[in-house]
Design a protein around this motif. Sequence first.
Motif, short mmCIF file in Angstrom:
data_model
loop_
_atom_site.label_atom_id
_atom_site.label_comp_id
_atom_site.label_asym_id
_atom_site.label_seq_id
_atom_site.Cartn_x
_atom_site.Cartn_y
_atom_site.Cartn_z
N ALA A 58 0.83 -1.21 0.00
CA ALA A 58 0.00 0.00 0.00
C ALA A 58 0.86 1.26 0.00
CB ALA A 58 -0.93 -0.01 1.21
N ASP A 59 2.17 1.08 0.16
CA ASP A 59 3.08 2.22 0.15
C ASP A 59 4.18 1.97 -0.89
OD1 ASP A 59 4.46 4.51 0.75
OD2 ASP A 59 5.09 3.89 2.75
N PRO A 60 3.81 2.04 -2.17
CA PRO A 60 4.75 1.64 -3.23
C PRO A 60 6.01 2.50 -3.32
CG PRO A 60 2.79 2.64 -4.18
CD PRO A 60 2.52 2.45 -2.72
N ILE A 61 5.94 3.73 -2.81
CA ILE A 61 7.12 4.61 -2.88
C ILE A 61 8.25 4.00 -2.06
CG2 ILE A 61 8.01 6.86 -2.23
CD1 ILE A 61 5.26 8.03 -2.86
N GLN A 62 7.91 3.66 -0.84
CA GLN A 62 8.88 3.05 0.07
C GLN A 62 9.41 1.74 -0.52
OE1 GLN A 62 9.84 4.24 3.01
NE2 GLN A 62 9.90 2.66 4.57
N LEU A 78 9.49 0.75 -3.63
CA LEU A 78 10.32 0.95 -4.82
C LEU A 78 11.72 1.42 -4.42
CD1 LEU A 78 10.13 0.85 -7.94
CD2 LEU A 78 9.67 3.29 -7.89
N LEU A 101 9.98 10.57 -6.16
CA LEU A 101 8.75 10.04 -5.56
C LEU A 101 8.71 10.27 -4.05
CD1 LEU A 101 8.52 6.68 -7.52
CD2 LEU A 101 7.20 8.76 -7.91
N ASN A 102 9.81 10.00 -3.37
CA ASN A 102 9.80 10.11 -1.92
C ASN A 102 9.80 11.58 -1.48
OD1 ASN A 102 10.16 9.74 0.85
ND2 ASN A 102 11.35 7.89 0.54
N LEU A 103 10.71 12.36 -2.05
CA LEU A 103 10.77 13.78 -1.65
C LEU A 103 9.90 14.65 -2.54
CD1 LEU A 103 14.60 14.22 -0.91
CD2 LEU A 103 12.78 13.59 0.66
N GLN A 104 9.33 14.08 -3.57
CA GLN A 104 8.50 14.81 -4.53
C GLN A 104 9.19 16.10 -4.97
OE1 GLN A 104 4.57 14.83 -2.64
NE2 GLN A 104 4.26 12.72 -3.25
N SER A 143 11.30 18.00 -3.72
CA SER A 143 11.56 19.10 -2.81
C SER A 143 13.08 19.17 -2.61
CB SER A 143 10.87 18.88 -1.47
OG SER A 143 11.45 19.69 -0.49
N GLU A 176 14.33 19.87 0.83
CA GLU A 176 14.36 18.69 1.70
C GLU A 176 15.57 17.80 1.37
OE1 GLU A 176 10.87 15.63 2.82
OE2 GLU A 176 10.14 17.58 2.20
N ASP A 203 18.45 16.75 3.83
CA ASP A 203 18.74 15.33 4.04
C ASP A 203 20.24 15.06 3.92
OD1 ASP A 203 16.27 14.44 4.67
OD2 ASP A 203 15.90 13.34 2.82
N TYR A 248 -0.64 -3.71 5.54
CA TYR A 248 0.55 -2.87 5.64
C TYR A 248 0.74 -2.55 7.11
CZ TYR A 248 4.01 0.54 4.17
OH TYR A 248 5.20 1.22 3.97
N ARG A 306 6.38 16.10 6.68
CA ARG A 306 5.27 15.65 5.83
C ARG A 306 5.09 14.14 5.97
NH1 ARG A 306 6.02 17.73 -0.08
NH2 ARG A 306 8.15 16.98 0.12
N ARG A 348 3.23 10.45 4.06
CA ARG A 348 2.53 9.80 2.95
C ARG A 348 1.28 9.16 3.49
NH1 ARG A 348 7.57 8.00 2.51
NH2 ARG A 348 7.07 5.86 3.05
N ILE A 383 -1.51 6.60 3.50
CA ILE A 383 -1.82 5.30 2.92
C ILE A 383 -3.34 5.20 2.85
CG2 ILE A 383 -1.48 2.81 3.12
CD1 ILE A 383 1.21 3.92 3.30
N LYS A 429 2.20 14.41 -0.82
CA LYS A 429 2.34 14.20 0.63
C LYS A 429 1.52 15.25 1.36
CE LYS A 429 7.14 13.05 0.81
NZ LYS A 429 8.28 12.91 1.71
#
Lengths: 208, 325
Positions: free
Chosen positions: A42-46, A48, A103-106, A108, A111, A115, B79, B282, B284, B286, B299
């Motif tokens: 349900a969290d495909p970003i993570q 991937l 995808l994760n930081l979109q 940004s 950010e 990081d 999940y 931020r 995500r 689900i 997000k």
Amino acid sequence: MIKKHYRKIFKSLVFLGSLIPLCWLAYAIYSDTVFGTRLMTADPIQKLDRELGDWALIFIILSLSVRPLARLFKSNELIAYRRMVGLFAFFYVCLHLTSYIGLNLQFSFNEFIQDILKRNFITIGIIGFILLIPLAATSTKSAIKWFGGRRWKKLHALIYPIVLLGTLHFFMMVRADFTRPLMYFIVILALLGFRFWSKYAKSNSQFR
Amino acid sequence: MLIKYVKKSEAKSSEITSKAMFLDRRNFFQGVAITGVISLLPKIVTPSFASPRAKFLNVKKTPFGEAEKPTTFDGLTNYNNFYEFGTGKTDPAQNAHTLKPEPWTIEVSGLAKKTGKFNLDDLIKPHQLEERIYRLRCVEAWSMVIPWVGIPLVDIIKRFEPNSKAKFVAFETLVDDEQMPGQKNRSLDWPYTEGLRMDEAINPLTLLAVGVYGERMPNQNGAPVRLVVPWKYGFKSIKSIVKISFVEKEPSTTWNIQAPNEYGFYSNVNPNIDHPRWSQKRERRITGEGGLSAMFRPKIETQFMNGYAEEVADLYKNMDLKKFF
């Protein structure tokens, strides 16, 4: 073992094989989108991010295993495939980074900079990526010629610190259960061990 | 029996509202019956949900989270962070069928008048079950919206009559590597322990949950009984509780032991205090829908105290939240 004659065919096979992880991920995303499966959770970003990082490390380790395997099978022919595996490692590292930034930081970038500055595991990952760039850039035949074999080899020995940085990056990301990064680390230690052993053996023997 | 449910194989929908059950309702706290529609859903929707699905009767609706769009049942049961069943997000859905949530005993100890072992049924029985839709913010920067079924923890705590020395409440998860195969790995220091300061524990928001979506708690979500502390990061909401103790000193808690600089005792949701390894600004969301729509979903901004600041602000009035993170 593997004849030079078949090189073209085998190279195509290695090329296609190296694309399997990417194709599988693309299919999983497609299937989740169209058929409502949960292959990417349900969290495909993570998911991937992790998968691409995993494959990047696996390909670096594979490229490092080529020489030991060539030794084992007494076939220098295998070395001919190393460049492609190494470039695929770079390819998966790039995808991993892209998925993280995009995808994760979109996208940004603020950010992203934060990081890199604040988070050690990201800093280490980025250093590994930067060090990988000159190796990928000098993978052509002409680059080897231009550098000269010995200097080129010295430069490409960077792959050892790089793979250690990659594994450290993985270690530091994990919250608990270090089994997987530990597995990678043990394999890398074995490969490093082989490298030192073979150098030692070489310097102690007349031939080669 | 805490939750009287009817196994799929045993019940026809025509039996659900049988007179016998209706009359029996007074004798056990809540009747539960299988929901016909859900049981008819194709298997693919709930492939990993092994336990029979049963619906509580007589759950009081509350205004909590009315405006929110809850994560689908499918999403919130597939999940999970529940290391007792494996460290992967989909491990609990695959492995939690080995947990036997019934019968269930909770041991109450410490600085209270009434202590001892209690059957979960007896604890819950006298209370009115409520549905509360809460946001759940995981420390890993993802979030869900979950329609819990439960009772305010304060109502239960009152019955044990803790004395004035009891400043904290400590909780423990079951240890049993047969039922919880993930405990064969030393990924965490078992048992999983958590704790709340007494005023946090008796805050009206704090919930002792026994279900989601009007149904018995799915095993992978912490069956049969778990804590829900919506203004704190998800790991504070301990699952499958077997021990509650009233103590004088701040109890040690699992993630705090694991990495004290990353997970504080309080662990209130706070976008201004980063986790050392990632930003908490931020999150995500689900929703349950995966694939491309999840990959390109914007997000959302994390709210201070997960949006429950009004209800809990008094608890931390004179505290340095940077120090007591």
